[in-house]
Design an enzyme around this catalytic site. Sequence first.
Site, mmCIF file in Angstrom:
data_model
loop_
_atom_site.group_PDB
_atom_site.id
_atom_site.type_symbol
_atom_site.label_atom_id
_atom_site.label_comp_id
_atom_site.label_asym_id
_atom_site.label_seq_id
_atom_site.Cartn_x
_atom_site.Cartn_y
_atom_site.Cartn_z
ATOM 1 N N GLY A 14 33.902 39.576 -1.567
ATOM 2 C CA GLY A 14 34.191 39.439 -1.965
ATOM 3 C C GLY A 14 32.513 39.531 -3.273
ATOM 4 O O GLY A 14 31.887 38.525 -2.375
ATOM 5 N N ARG A 75 36.562 44.806 1.718
ATOM 6 C CA ARG A 75 37.130 44.061 2.673
ATOM 7 C C ARG A 75 37.583 45.267 3.596
ATOM 8 O O ARG A 75 38.683 45.840 3.098
ATOM 9 C CB ARG A 75 37.912 42.332 2.594
ATOM 10 N N ASP A 106 31.325 34.581 4.441
ATOM 11 C CA ASP A 106 31.614 34.501 6.581
ATOM 12 C C ASP A 106 32.227 35.555 7.203
ATOM 13 O O ASP A 106 31.888 36.329 8.015
ATOM 14 C CB ASP A 106 32.085 33.173 6.647
ATOM 15 N N THR A 128 28.529 34.184 -1.491
ATOM 16 C CA THR A 128 29.699 33.985 -2.222
ATOM 17 C C THR A 128 30.219 32.695 -2.884
ATOM 18 O O THR A 128 28.791 31.589 -3.125
ATOM 19 C CB THR A 128 30.897 33.525 -0.234
ATOM 20 N N ASP A 130 31.688 30.774 -3.240
ATOM 21 C CA ASP A 130 32.638 29.600 -2.395
ATOM 22 C C ASP A 130 31.935 27.954 -1.727
ATOM 23 O O ASP A 130 31.585 27.414 -1.918
ATOM 24 C CB ASP A 130 33.346 29.819 -1.668
ATOM 25 N N ASP A 132 30.828 27.791 1.556
ATOM 26 C CA ASP A 132 31.924 27.563 2.268
ATOM 27 C C ASP A 132 31.242 28.212 3.595
ATOM 28 O O ASP A 132 31.955 27.964 3.777
ATOM 29 C CB ASP A 132 32.734 28.037 2.206
ATOM 30 N N ARG A 174 38.350 29.245 -2.060
ATOM 31 C CA ARG A 174 39.520 30.015 -1.040
ATOM 32 C C ARG A 174 39.894 28.340 0.078
ATOM 33 O O ARG A 174 40.455 27.297 -0.515
ATOM 34 C CB ARG A 174 38.707 30.602 0.334
HETATM 35 O O1 F6P Z 1 35.432 34.227 -1.417
HETATM 36 C C1 F6P Z 1 34.926 34.648 -2.682
HETATM 37 C C2 F6P Z 1 36.699 34.236 -3.627
HETATM 38 O O2 F6P Z 1 36.414 34.562 -4.692
HETATM 39 C C3 F6P Z 1 37.846 33.217 -3.546
HETATM 40 O O3 F6P Z 1 37.128 31.817 -3.722
HETATM 41 C C4 F6P Z 1 39.001 33.186 -3.418
HETATM 42 O O4 F6P Z 1 39.724 33.048 -2.684
HETATM 43 C C5 F6P Z 1 38.894 34.711 -3.289
HETATM 44 O O5 F6P Z 1 37.676 35.616 -2.452
HETATM 45 C C6 F6P Z 1 40.111 36.145 -3.799
HETATM 46 O O6 F6P Z 1 39.447 37.148 -2.700
HETATM 47 P P1 F6P Z 1 40.695 38.239 -3.227
HETATM 48 O O7 F6P Z 1 39.041 39.633 -4.317
HETATM 49 O O8 F6P Z 1 40.266 39.564 -2.081
HETATM 50 O O9 F6P Z 1 41.401 38.862 -4.770
#
Ligand code: F6P
Length: 323
Positions: A14, A75, A106, A128, A130, A132, A174
């Site tokens: 992300g 991803r 991560d 990120t 998050d 985290d 997340r």
């Molecule tokens: O890791 C960052 C984040 O925004 C999280 O907070 C969320 O759960 C996830 O990415 C959403 O991912 P995507 O961009 O694949 O929808």
Amino acid sequence: MQKASTIGVLTSGGDAPGMNAAIRAVVRTGKYYGMKVMGVRKGYEGLIHGDIFEMSARDVSDIMHRGGTVLQTARSDDFKEVEGVRRGISTARYFGIEGIVVIGGDGSFRGARDLCAEGMPAVAIPATIDNDISCTEYTIGFDTAINTAKEAVDKIRDTATSHERCNIIKVMGRASGNIALNVGIATGAETVLIPEQEVDFERDVIEPIHAGHKRNKKHFIIIVAEGVAGSDDLDKRIEEAIGLEARTTILGYTQRGGSPTVVDRVYASQMGSYAVELLKDGVSDRIIGIKKGSIYEVDIFEGLNMPHTVREDLISLSKILSI
Ligand code: F6P
């Protein structure tokens, strides 16, 4: 590893505000030391498919204040397989890359670890929203995201007061409650629900509202981390349980965009520069992090195995201050 003179840089997972400042720092520090810096587009996908180009100091002009990532991100499922990792490494070698700076969360770090395990030197920079990643106190993007969320919650509070309602605001994160906890404290939320703690509807949602009413509170702000299970219909359940009007706002991707704060720009600049210095000096297999407020580095295999912790001090502070 031997000292690298050609390095690659990619952003993965992300996007997070501040990634551009990190890219800029990697490119400019590389150029400062006379290195060749290769930009890899779309993360590990670009590494596998050779979406790679040489970057100059001017390629990173006017990007620091922009959210997102100029290198774009993805991803990659292919990179979860060792075959994908090996293909990525052989493409990197074809472009002369001797070490890679990976900027991401991560999931991206696991890709960086696999690069190291398969013989391609890598250094990982935590980015990120998050916050985290266990081995670092801070990840690039977190400060911008919590400030964006704080502004939204402040606005929602105005309408909550006017209508004497309960407003539930869902934030990202997340499986981590870090965004929720910090935003909750910064906005004076009555309740913060996080995935690290089991949630009991009666005890954690209804009782604080009753207690608040007794203390003459007229409206309620509840911050919910997206990782909290069973929180989809909280508003309906509150209305049914006690007849208090409740509304939900999901902040979603607004938290991922926007111009990075000073905190994010400075950490990103420091980490980007430090990553290049490591590779230049022949040091690999590292995660760069923040420990007690300062930059430090940890072995990537060790860093990824550190257990997830939650800020108990912030949990109790948020409870004390919400009376
Ligand atoms: O890791 C960052 C984040 O925004 C999280 O907070 C969320 O759960 C996830 O990415 C959403 O991912 P995507 O961009 O694949 O929808």
